[in-house]
Motif scaffolding. Structure first.
Motif, PDB file in Angstrom:
ATOM      1  N   ASP A 232       0.871  -1.173   0.000  1.00 48.81           N
ATOM      2  CA  ASP A 232       0.000   0.000   0.000  1.00 48.81           C
ATOM      3  C   ASP A 232       0.906   1.221   0.000  1.00 48.81           C
ATOM      4  O   ASP A 232       1.863   1.292   0.768  1.00 48.81           O
ATOM      5  CB  ASP A 232      -0.932  -0.007   1.219  1.00 48.81           C
ATOM      6  CG  ASP A 232      -2.085   0.972   1.058  1.00 48.81           C
ATOM      7  OD1 ASP A 232      -3.244   0.539   1.021  1.00 48.81           O
ATOM      8  OD2 ASP A 232      -1.821   2.202   0.954  1.00 48.81           O
ATOM      9  N   ARG A 233       0.606   2.182  -0.866  1.00 54.54           N
ATOM     10  CA  ARG A 233       1.508   3.331  -0.984  1.00 54.54           C
ATOM     11  C   ARG A 233       1.319   4.325   0.151  1.00 54.54           C
ATOM     12  O   ARG A 233       2.128   5.217   0.344  1.00 54.54           O
ATOM     13  CB  ARG A 233       1.311   4.015  -2.341  1.00 54.54           C
ATOM     14  CG  ARG A 233      -0.088   4.511  -2.532  1.00 54.54           C
ATOM     15  CD  ARG A 233      -0.254   5.159  -3.910  1.00 54.54           C
ATOM     16  NE  ARG A 233      -1.588   5.742  -3.986  1.00 54.54           N
ATOM     17  CZ  ARG A 233      -2.037   6.468  -5.000  1.00 54.54           C
ATOM     18  NH1 ARG A 233      -1.274   6.674  -6.056  1.00 54.54           N
ATOM     19  NH2 ARG A 233      -3.248   6.954  -4.986  1.00 54.54           N
ATOM     20  N   GLU A 234       0.227   4.166   0.916  1.00 53.95           N
ATOM     21  CA  GLU A 234      -0.021   5.056   2.045  1.00 53.95           C
ATOM     22  C   GLU A 234       0.783   4.549   3.244  1.00 53.95           C
ATOM     23  O   GLU A 234       0.597   3.416   3.682  1.00 53.95           O
ATOM     24  CB  GLU A 234      -1.522   5.038   2.365  1.00 53.95           C
ATOM     25  CG  GLU A 234      -1.997   6.123   3.297  1.00 53.95           C
ATOM     26  CD  GLU A 234      -1.711   7.510   2.739  1.00 53.95           C
ATOM     27  OE1 GLU A 234      -1.236   8.347   3.527  1.00 53.95           O
ATOM     28  OE2 GLU A 234      -1.920   7.737   1.520  1.00 53.95           O
ATOM     29  N   PRO A 235       1.695   5.370   3.784  1.00 56.23           N
ATOM     30  CA  PRO A 235       2.575   4.852   4.852  1.00 56.23           C
ATOM     31  C   PRO A 235       1.831   4.289   6.057  1.00 56.23           C
ATOM     32  O   PRO A 235       2.202   3.239   6.571  1.00 56.23           O
ATOM     33  CB  PRO A 235       3.406   6.074   5.249  1.00 56.23           C
ATOM     34  CG  PRO A 235       3.384   6.967   4.055  1.00 56.23           C
ATOM     35  CD  PRO A 235       2.057   6.741   3.392  1.00 56.23           C
ATOM     36  N   LEU A 236       0.781   4.956   6.504  1.00 58.72           N
ATOM     37  CA  LEU A 236       0.096   4.473   7.700  1.00 58.72           C
ATOM     38  C   LEU A 236      -0.600   3.134   7.439  1.00 58.72           C
ATOM     39  O   LEU A 236      -0.632   2.261   8.311  1.00 58.72           O
ATOM     40  CB  LEU A 236      -0.906   5.511   8.223  1.00 58.72           C
ATOM     41  CG  LEU A 236      -1.612   5.138   9.537  1.00 58.72           C
ATOM     42  CD1 LEU A 236      -0.616   4.792  10.627  1.00 58.72           C
ATOM     43  CD2 LEU A 236      -2.521   6.275  10.000  1.00 58.72           C
ATOM     44  N   SER A 237      -1.125   2.956   6.220  1.00 60.62           N
ATOM     45  CA  SER A 237      -1.744   1.669   5.896  1.00 60.62           C
ATOM     46  C   SER A 237      -0.693   0.564   5.900  1.00 60.62           C
ATOM     47  O   SER A 237      -0.930  -0.544   6.384  1.00 60.62           O
ATOM     48  CB  SER A 237      -2.403   1.728   4.511  1.00 60.62           C
ATOM     49  OG  SER A 237      -3.463   2.656   4.528  1.00 60.62           O
ATOM     50  N   ARG A 238       0.469   0.883   5.367  1.00 60.24           N
ATOM     51  CA  ARG A 238       1.529  -0.128   5.357  1.00 60.24           C
ATOM     52  C   ARG A 238       1.977  -0.452   6.780  1.00 60.24           C
ATOM     53  O   ARG A 238       2.189  -1.608   7.135  1.00 60.24           O
ATOM     54  CB  ARG A 238       2.723   0.362   4.527  1.00 60.24           C
ATOM     55  CG  ARG A 238       3.789  -0.695   4.446  1.00 60.24           C
ATOM     56  CD  ARG A 238       4.911  -0.336   3.512  1.00 60.24           C
ATOM     57  NE  ARG A 238       5.941  -1.365   3.599  1.00 60.24           N
ATOM     58  CZ  ARG A 238       7.114  -1.285   3.038  1.00 60.24           C
ATOM     59  NH1 ARG A 238       7.441  -0.233   2.299  1.00 60.24           N
ATOM     60  NH2 ARG A 238       8.004  -2.260   3.189  1.00 60.24           N
ATOM     61  N   LEU A 239       2.108   0.585   7.610  1.00 63.27           N
ATOM     62  CA  LEU A 239       2.523   0.358   8.991  1.00 63.27           C
ATOM     63  C   LEU A 239       1.491  -0.500   9.727  1.00 63.27           C
ATOM     64  O   LEU A 239       1.836  -1.430  10.468  1.00 63.27           O
ATOM     65  CB  LEU A 239       2.682   1.710   9.701  1.00 63.27           C
ATOM     66  CG  LEU A 239       3.367   1.684  11.056  1.00 63.27           C
ATOM     67  CD1 LEU A 239       4.802   1.208  10.938  1.00 63.27           C
ATOM     68  CD2 LEU A 239       3.343   3.067  11.699  1.00 63.27           C
ATOM     69  N   GLU A 240       0.225  -0.215   9.483  1.00 62.64           N
ATOM     70  CA  GLU A 240      -0.843  -0.981  10.123  1.00 62.64           C
ATOM     71  C   GLU A 240      -0.783  -2.451   9.704  1.00 62.64           C
ATOM     72  O   GLU A 240      -0.892  -3.356  10.541  1.00 62.64           O
ATOM     73  CB  GLU A 240      -2.201  -0.376   9.728  1.00 62.64           C
ATOM     74  CG  GLU A 240      -3.368  -0.981  10.473  1.00 62.64           C
ATOM     75  CD  GLU A 240      -4.693  -0.294  10.143  1.00 62.64           C
ATOM     76  OE1 GLU A 240      -4.683   0.772   9.478  1.00 62.64           O
ATOM     77  OE2 GLU A 240      -5.738  -0.831  10.536  1.00 62.64           O
TER      78      GLU A 240
END
Lengths: 398, 398, 398, 398
Positions: A232-240
């Protein structure tokens, strides 16, 4: 099958779905008493298949007359025959219809002079606003529903529909959680297993997109033993995703070792020519996002020497560079095309939202603003409470 | 389809399976060099479907001549046609065959004068030991394999086969873990979703039996969001399920609230007349155990007024007491009948055990004891290592 | 604390454990009626801590006199004081005791002239067979129990104890499943969190060994969101871990990226000098296997310039090559040393096995063979059924 | 410990935390170059414990002078000593302080004439707005941060602070996902295991509230083998929990069989007198919500005959009706009081938000509105990206 056999077959299909749709059963009982649609005609554009059939029955109990068309490719002829055999129902749809047929059928639905419409993707709205022949409906319609977010977007932006209220079914948190996370998550697993017969245990699967759909898909695949990598290119989604226990990676790295790739981003061209060039030979690619454009089919065709249908819903692309990749359902929504779509109960909730929305429009459309808008909160809440009663307390199904 | 279309269709089916069977591909390459079956005929009784087709190709590479029959009900005619078109292969099987046809076909396989046989359920062994016509094979056969534990039991107890070694494929820990726990677990979920289109999330499902199969089924259903209750009469199995996080209960209590019931015990009559009387109205019942007898079909029929086919693989029993229950696949193994059986990769491992066992018998049967016995440990180990290489290091599929 | 305060503190500890030990409560009630140990002395070597205290109370209800010593390092002085204040109990143990103290205390236990002994690691057996002073016990003892597999091994191989029956508590499937998989799995997670306060979500953790303990540890760490890689040199174990959804790898590769490394193999020198050389700088290393020798402490010391205690139970090794690694509990069993050991309920099951085994020896030792042997199956079954009653039907705790 | 020993002990604690805080390490390196706080004094009110110590070091690298006080009850004296020994740091806090001491210490922090403040619960803001002595700060302060949502509420409603910008750290999606779902989920499991030593496998645990915290707690407890029942009065939350695979129920029913009850609702009086009357005898009750008021302590005391401390952090309430229940940490946040609070890495993210927020206020407060507000999106994004770099790509810790 002759006509009578077709009708019988359709009735059996509808009966099976009906047995799993207690929410519509309850609403139908109430409608049978209150007759919210008495004297009204509802014009419908929605997949003519068994779950829709149960919904039509529900609306009929409420006193409605129905004119319905389907979507190209999804009509079940036996279900259509069974519905057409009901009083007060006109069906304009068959399994082999082209897009031109479809538009012609939509016009026939509008010719029935509906008081309410239930649209899917905005095709009925487009005719009302695009052709003089049905322009009178702009004033005469009490209101409409629109199933999809895509369609709602057309209404807002392109068609500027502001003459009557249109309730957008997909704009509810209940539908996002229940259908997008849980429904899509399980129907993608279903489609993948039934179309390929491959083992999910230990399979390296990349899920692109970690929104409601993507997260649901990733969870269910993990539940089947797959080794899931989330992109996922969205950092927070990737972190989650990472904290949730999933591997995560940049798309190019992830593709290099993926055995199966599933797109679920809601964006076009996620797998573009460059990314297609990185797919591992032998990998299986499928789309579970809203648009068939997540995988750039043109780029795939261009990179290939030959395309061979190797199994129902699977085509093998022989790439010019010697690799081969398998594309499922030509990039269309894999859970709808390679499987039976979302589970019946999920549609019970979605069509309950439709039913109560249409009843609201029939009875008190004047209390609503004009134009596209979310389903009223009290309707969403009622449907959620009915789902709780049906699924959780586990009352016997009818 | 005409004959050529049938052959083409069968070839496509086999090709898809072949692409997911790297272990057999490796073994085939080795066989192509060493020719372990040069000059030998192998008589086979096994489901004539695509995965078996890939296996036949593998044996042919090793120099074998093949005579094969299938099992009643599971033959794919297009796969049969594609195999029959290969040199050195005789196929005696078609989709509509009766049990009498089957026995006649088995005799034709034996008439081919096999040097080795690969049996499934002991039917070939029974003819060799039960009829004088093929009695000479008792002395001339180098050896045999038997796929199932059921068949092995017949050999030990009933037939007293002691003239040549018979290697029992199912008696390996590798097959128990890989096929019984993971293969069956996922194929039952596949079958349930594809045959019913119901939502597994939040569904109350009772799994009876917590051995390798039952534990695998329970795990995968939980992975799909179901609320699983495990029933097992063995106290330690129940305790283990409880500590693993599953609800557990006595069977009568569990049935009272179950929406889906799955048997996986390996015993007969688990759902007997008394238990059938406790099933919740509307519940769906399926068997995933080894024998079709886990659900007492006679008792079910007796308790019912009427039986209606409501969907492919599902019959609705209208009970005399007013309840109705749905039985899947008439109590037959639901994952084989309502789905495509175990995932292709799982069969790659199982048929690799078959291939190496037959090669051992072809080359050094004299080193083995006579009679039924487990697959030699070195063969099991080799296959496990090949599976590791194929699935874990993730080499490109062929 | 003065003596009375110490006793009060110990009583509170024991009371808390007692409230979580319903199986021993039931057995104690029965013993109070049947008095299986009337007139008998039981000599015990086991950790003098609260759960053991509840067990002592249970034996006392059965009429026993008790002489007990602990293990070096694990004695709780307040628990010891509370037990010593009970009639018919002699306690020889204190928190600061050396190994020499321990052996002296064991001799004092034997001096009490026990009729039965409950051993842990074989220390009491070793004195009986190694020293003339207590040789008479070889003939006079009715029998013994031994808690550990390690101890049992000593009895079989080294001591050749064949004069009386010794029941080996750890040789039961119940204990392997309940304690090794579930107990150790959760107590390792407990120890790791409490000693380090690190985040497990998203942490790259390597678990070496995929037996009962290792599989349990891997499952629970995954349940806490960790990214677990399993290493096992047995191909089928590795394949099983892979299909279960875990990453697997060869040890050297796995160590290169591990943030935490946990050994659970039951073998010595798993992390030897070469492997220690591969540990990532900053990684945390812990042992959860039976022996403190899984990590080669000598090799670690040799590779280091300095060792600093950085936190209770954690030492930082400054390696000569510039890396640093953290070792937990000096390589001792991390769940026992950095945590409170296995959960109370787990010990309730283990000590119930002890209690019924001692009662069997007291009452009908003549029915048992001489020498080390498994706990009789009926005892195991009874304890499992009691655990089911206590944990699953969920009766109120006492 | 003498003063020097205390300092050494504190330094070891801080060093351990520092090793797990790579985000602050990176920010500290950057601050060392840019010196955003050169010449500025930061007044801080936050728990004086090791993780805070690492943060203080980070601010010092940026050129700050520090005056800090803690919260009553959470100060580690050795950490305080180690910090006080640093140049440019004044510490006003000790472990035994009363609430009056705390307020006096807050005044001392303000006496230092801070240019920036970092507040926790609004105590510093309350003095600035409530007492003339520090009223000049209303004009001179460049800005402030506030850690908690509770504190932010005070600023908005009660204090009407509108003279300078106050950035509210908890109002970021990153903190909600990372700290509330994952941090709290794991620290509650940690606290429960370390304080009770009970077995979570198979334990019937009720989690009240299914927001970020409650959902995280439920997931982690299930990951440890517990049988979790979720209670939430919001229908959609309950439906979501049900589809996620959790049992759900109404609170009274759920309490009747619960062995452990955990509140995480964010509301007061969730367990009121009536609900307390329904608790199962022997059950353990803990609060993991924001306020100590979720469990009505007064009602509990009133219903009890006696209260006995039975274990560190656990009190046994002897109820007048004969039941007894165990309350953890007197109803205070169980993960902070019975455990070590959230994992170190979680605080690394939270304190990174603090650090960058203070730097923004130091350098360009004029670009921000006055009054309480969310952390600027670019700061949240930068911290998330740093967390990704630190946790996911897995660079060596410092």
């Amino acid at each position: 099958m002759n006509e009578q056999e077709l009708i019988e077959s359709g009735r059996r299909r509808i009966a099976w779905s009906r047995a799993q749709m207690p929410i519509l059963a309850d609403i139908g009982s109430r409608f049978a008493g209150s007759k919210p649609f008495a004297g009204l005609t509802i014009g419908i554009c929605l997949h003519v298949e068994a779950k829709t059939g149960v919904w039509i029955e529900t609306l009929l109990k409420g006193g409605a007359r129905i004119a319905i068309t389907g979507s190209p490719g999804s009509t079940q002829d036996d279900t259509a025959a069974a519905l057409a055999a009901l009083p007060d129902v006109r069906v304009y749809s068959h399994s082999g219809e082209t897009f031109d047929d479809h538009i012609r059928h939509c016009r026939l639905v509008l010719d029935a002079g509906p008081d309410l419409i239930a649209d899917n993707g905005g095709d009925l709205h487009a005719l009302i606003y695009g052709e003089d022949a049905h322009g009178a409906l702009r004033k005469s319609l009490r209101g409409a529903t629109e199933e999809t977010t895509t369609g709602a977007f057309r209404l807002y932006e392109e068609l500027q529909c502001r003459d009557f209220p249109t309730l957008v079914i997909n704009d509810t948190q209940a539908k996002r959680v229940v259908e997008n996370r849980y429904g899509v998550g399980s129907s993608v697993v279903d489609a993948l297993m039934r179309a390929t017969n491959i083992m999910l245990h230990g399979k390296r699967i990349v899920v692109i997109g970690y929104g409601y759909c993507g997260a649901g898909i990733a969870q269910r695949l993990r539940g089947m033993g797959a080794h899931v990598t989330v992109v996922d290119r969205e950092p927070l989604s990737r972190l989650e995703a990472h904290l949730e226990g999933f591997s995560t990676d940049e798309l190019p790295n992830a593709l290099a070792s993926a055995q199966v790739v599933i797109t679920a981003t809601g964006r076009s061209g996620v797998l573009d020519g460059e990314m297609i060039g990185l797919l591992r030979s032998g990998s299986i690619v499928a789309n579970a996002g809203h648009f068939a454009t997540e995988i750039d089919l043109a780029a795939l065709v261009e990179a290939a020497d030959a395309v061979v249908r190797v199994r129902d819903q699977i085509e093998r692309y022989e790439m010019k560079d010697g690799r081969h990749v398998y594309l499922m359902s030509q990039g269309n929504l894999v859970n709808l095309t390679a499987g039976d779509g979302n589970p019946i109960e999920i549609m019970d909730l979605g069509l309950a939202l439709q039913s109560l929305s249409l009843a609201r429009l029939a009875q008190s459309a004047s209390g609503l603003a004009k134009g596209a808008q979310a389903v009223p909160r009290d309707i969403e809440r009622e449907v959620v409470e009915r789902a709780l009663a049906a699924w959780v307390t586990g009352r016997d199904t009818p």
